[in-house]
Enzyme design. Structure first.
Site, PDB file in Angstrom:
ATOM      1  N   GLU A 305       0.795  -1.399   0.199  1.00  0.00           N
ATOM      2  CA  GLU A 305       0.178  -0.064   0.058  1.00  0.00           C
ATOM      3  C   GLU A 305       0.659   1.563   0.256  1.00  0.00           C
ATOM      4  O   GLU A 305       0.502   2.363   0.769  1.00  0.00           O
ATOM      5  CB  GLU A 305      -0.503   0.102   1.366  1.00  0.00           C
ATOM      6  CG  GLU A 305      -2.096  -1.383   1.151  1.00  0.00           C
ATOM      7  CD  GLU A 305      -2.351  -1.205   2.466  1.00  0.00           C
ATOM      8  OE1 GLU A 305      -4.682  -1.829   2.666  1.00  0.00           O
ATOM      9  OE2 GLU A 305      -2.313  -0.751   3.824  1.00  0.00           O
TER      10      GLU A 305
HETATM   11  C1  TNX Z   1      -4.919  -4.016   4.197  1.00  0.00           C
HETATM   12  S1  TNX Z   1      -3.011  -6.128   4.320  1.00  0.00           S
HETATM   13  C2  TNX Z   1      -3.338  -3.478   5.359  1.00  0.00           C
HETATM   14  C3  TNX Z   1      -3.728  -3.495   6.799  1.00  0.00           C
HETATM   15  C4  TNX Z   1      -4.561  -3.083   7.272  1.00  0.00           C
HETATM   16  C5  TNX Z   1      -5.818  -4.015   6.451  1.00  0.00           C
HETATM   17  C6  TNX Z   1      -6.947  -3.893   7.381  1.00  0.00           C
HETATM   18  C7  TNX Z   1      -2.112  -5.240   4.058  1.00  0.00           C
HETATM   19  C8  TNX Z   1      -0.689  -5.715   3.020  1.00  0.00           C
HETATM   20  N1  TNX Z   1      -2.312  -4.003   4.479  1.00  0.00           N
HETATM   21  O1  TNX Z   1      -2.329  -2.119   6.311  1.00  0.00           O
HETATM   22  O2  TNX Z   1      -4.396  -3.649   8.402  1.00  0.00           O
HETATM   23  O3  TNX Z   1      -5.521  -4.336   4.880  1.00  0.00           O
HETATM   24  O4  TNX Z   1      -8.183  -5.010   6.580  1.00  0.00           O
END
Ligand code: TNX
Length: 492
Positions: A305
């Site tokens: 992300e």
């Molecule tokens: C996505 S999964 C994220 C997390 C959040 C999560 C909540 C991922 C690699 N990153 O930062 O906590 O969704 O479901």
């Protein structure tokens, strides 16, 4: 329950053969007898603890070859378990009226045999505990059967993590992935940058006190895990999810100004910068520290992300982190986004967002990467069970027990061949999960479903059987004091 009830085991073993004849009765002088290698003694100590807790009596441990009747024997034996399976974790368990024997080529298998035995113990009406006569031969489908635990959004203490390790070993899970850094806090004190823990550990989502692990705390977690043959994979999430690091070390920002602490739940707003001079040494020192504190072979570098970085700069971060990890003798694990960079053969790519284009994962696999399956719609145990769940998120949909159960990891990504799949990892993010009780309610019963997906051969398992068997675990969860969610999909 009578002796004719089906054997309620989760994860389902490769082969279970009930024997004619009387069950084994756990008597007052029950003891554990082991060979005299350190591995056998270690497994014996844990077995004595686990079985002793269930029968409410401390069990004696004895070494030697004494074929003592009425005892639980644990012994290393190369020819134990299904012989066509890898020796690392396979085992055999034999229960007759005369006693219990667990045989395995390695200590991990001995512990799996004890976990199976634990699920077979049946408390009788007058306090008597029996075990039905049976022969089990068993081995796992995947070598990586994990749980990712977010200790940042809400902090969990060493004792709380140890409780989670206990549950994991009951379900034959063998990897604990700890998400140790994020926007909301920094959870591991590292020697090269004491400012990180000193300035950024006292925050968490919602404004609670946070917390962090000292080097000694972390070593304790690693040791508790190792006693259960669970590998700890630490994650330092870069180059995004770094607000806590920027707050503690303002030299990592372009203008040298520390951003305020963050206790919300947005993602994607913070990042490191390749052109900031302090960045490279930060990666080198911090990842180097964490590698040195970790006996296991893996280092997780996050990579998820990063919404505001050009692809070329992102690739530089992944390359640099891989170089540091390799120099420290570790294999890199990263969230699926790293498949868009240059992943080295052997690097583990953790698939999480099923909305993504599958092509880069197939390409990474073709280049020698291994895929770890954590599809959010199946194994994100921070998703709500249904619309009425008081806790949890829903970006990947509602995830009921059957959703966690009914899928095949080898077929999860079109174009990725089965031999590139290293295993399965559940994830529990803790934005909405402040306490250990809440955590267990999110984990159980879904973690049992994921454990079976990861352990049991695809043709040995099915929802109808699982539904019955998982209901058989609930009494044990109650005895252990684990809170759990009574999903309407199961007749409890
Ligand atoms: C996505 S999964 C994220 C997390 C959040 C999560 C909540 C991922 C690699 N990153 O930062 O906590 O969704 O479901």
């Amino acid at each position: 329950m009578s002796a004719t009830d089906p054997l309620l085991l989760v994860p389902a073993p490769l082969s279970v053969r009930p024997l004619e004849g009387s069950p084994f009765v756990l008597g007052p002088d029950l003891r554990v007898v082991v060979g005299d290698t350190p591995e056998e003694i270690g497994a014996g100590v844990l077995a004595a603890e686990v079985i002793g807790a269930l029968v409410d009596t401390p069990l004696g441990l004895q070494t030697g070859d004494d074929p003592a009747p009425g005892a639980v024997h644990l012994r290393l034996a190369d020819d134990a378990g299904p012989l066509d399976a890898d020796p690392t974790e396979r085992y055999s368990l034999t229960v007759t009226a005369d006693g219990v024997e667990v045989l395995a080529p390695r200590a991990a298998g001995l512990l799996h045999g004890v976990a199976t035995l634990r699920q077979l113990l049946r408390p009788g009406p007058d306090g008597e505990v029996t075990v039905p006569a049976v022969v089990v031969h068993d081995a796992p489908r995947y070598e990586w059967r994990g749980l990712s635990l977010d200790v940042v959004r809400h902090f969990f203490t060493v004792d709380q993590v140890t409780a989670v390790l206990g549950l994991m070993s009951e379900l034959k899970l063998n990897v604990l992935h700890l998400h140790l850094s994020d926007d909301q806090g920094w959870r591991l004190d590292v020697p090269s940058r004491p400012e990180l823990a000193a300035r950024s550990s006292g925050t968490e989502v919602g404004g609670g006190p946070g917390g962090c692990y000292s080097a000694d705390d972390f070593a304790q977690i690693v040791a508790h895990a190792a006693a259960r043959h669970i590998t700890v994979v630490p994650e330092i999430d870069v180059p995004g999810h770094v607000n806590a690091a920027l707050h503690a070390l303002p030299e990592l920002t372009p203008d040298g100004v520390a951003p305020p602490p963050y206790t919300g739940t947005e993602v994607g707003f913070s990042r490191l910068h390749r052109d900031v001079p302090a960045t490279r040494a930060f990666l080198q020192d911090v990842l180097g520290d964490v590698a040195a504190m970790t006996p296991g072979p893996y280092l997780h570098i996050g990579g998820d992300e990063v919404l505001t970085m050009a692809p070329e700069e992102y690739r530089w971060f992944v390359r640099t982190a891989q170089d540091v990890a390799r120099a420290a003798g570790k294999t890199v694990v990263g969230w699926q986004e790293i498949a868009l960079a240059d992943v080295e053969p052997g690097t583990v790519v953790q698939f999480w967002d099923p909305r993504a284009d599958p092509e880069p994962f197939a390409a990474a696999a073709a280049a020698g990467a291994r895929l770890l399956m954590s599809p959010g719609s199946r194994v994100y145990l921070d998703m709500k069970y249904d619309a009425d769940s008081p806790l949890g998120l829903d970006w990947a949909g509602f995830v009921e027990v059957r959703d966690s159960y009914d899928w095949d990891p080898d077929a999860a990504i079109p174009g990725v061949p089965a031999d590139a799949v290293v295993g399965v990892e559940a994830a529990v993010w803790t934005e909405t999960v402040p306490t250990l009780e809440d955590l267990f309610v999110m984990l159980l019963p879904r973690l049992a479903a994921v454990a079976e997906v990861a352990w049991s051969a695809q043709d040995r398992r099915g929802w109808a059987g699982f539904r019955t068997r998982v209901a058989g675990l609930a009494a044990g969860w109650d005895r252990a004091g684990y809170p759990w969610y009574p999903s309407p999909q199961v007749d409890w």
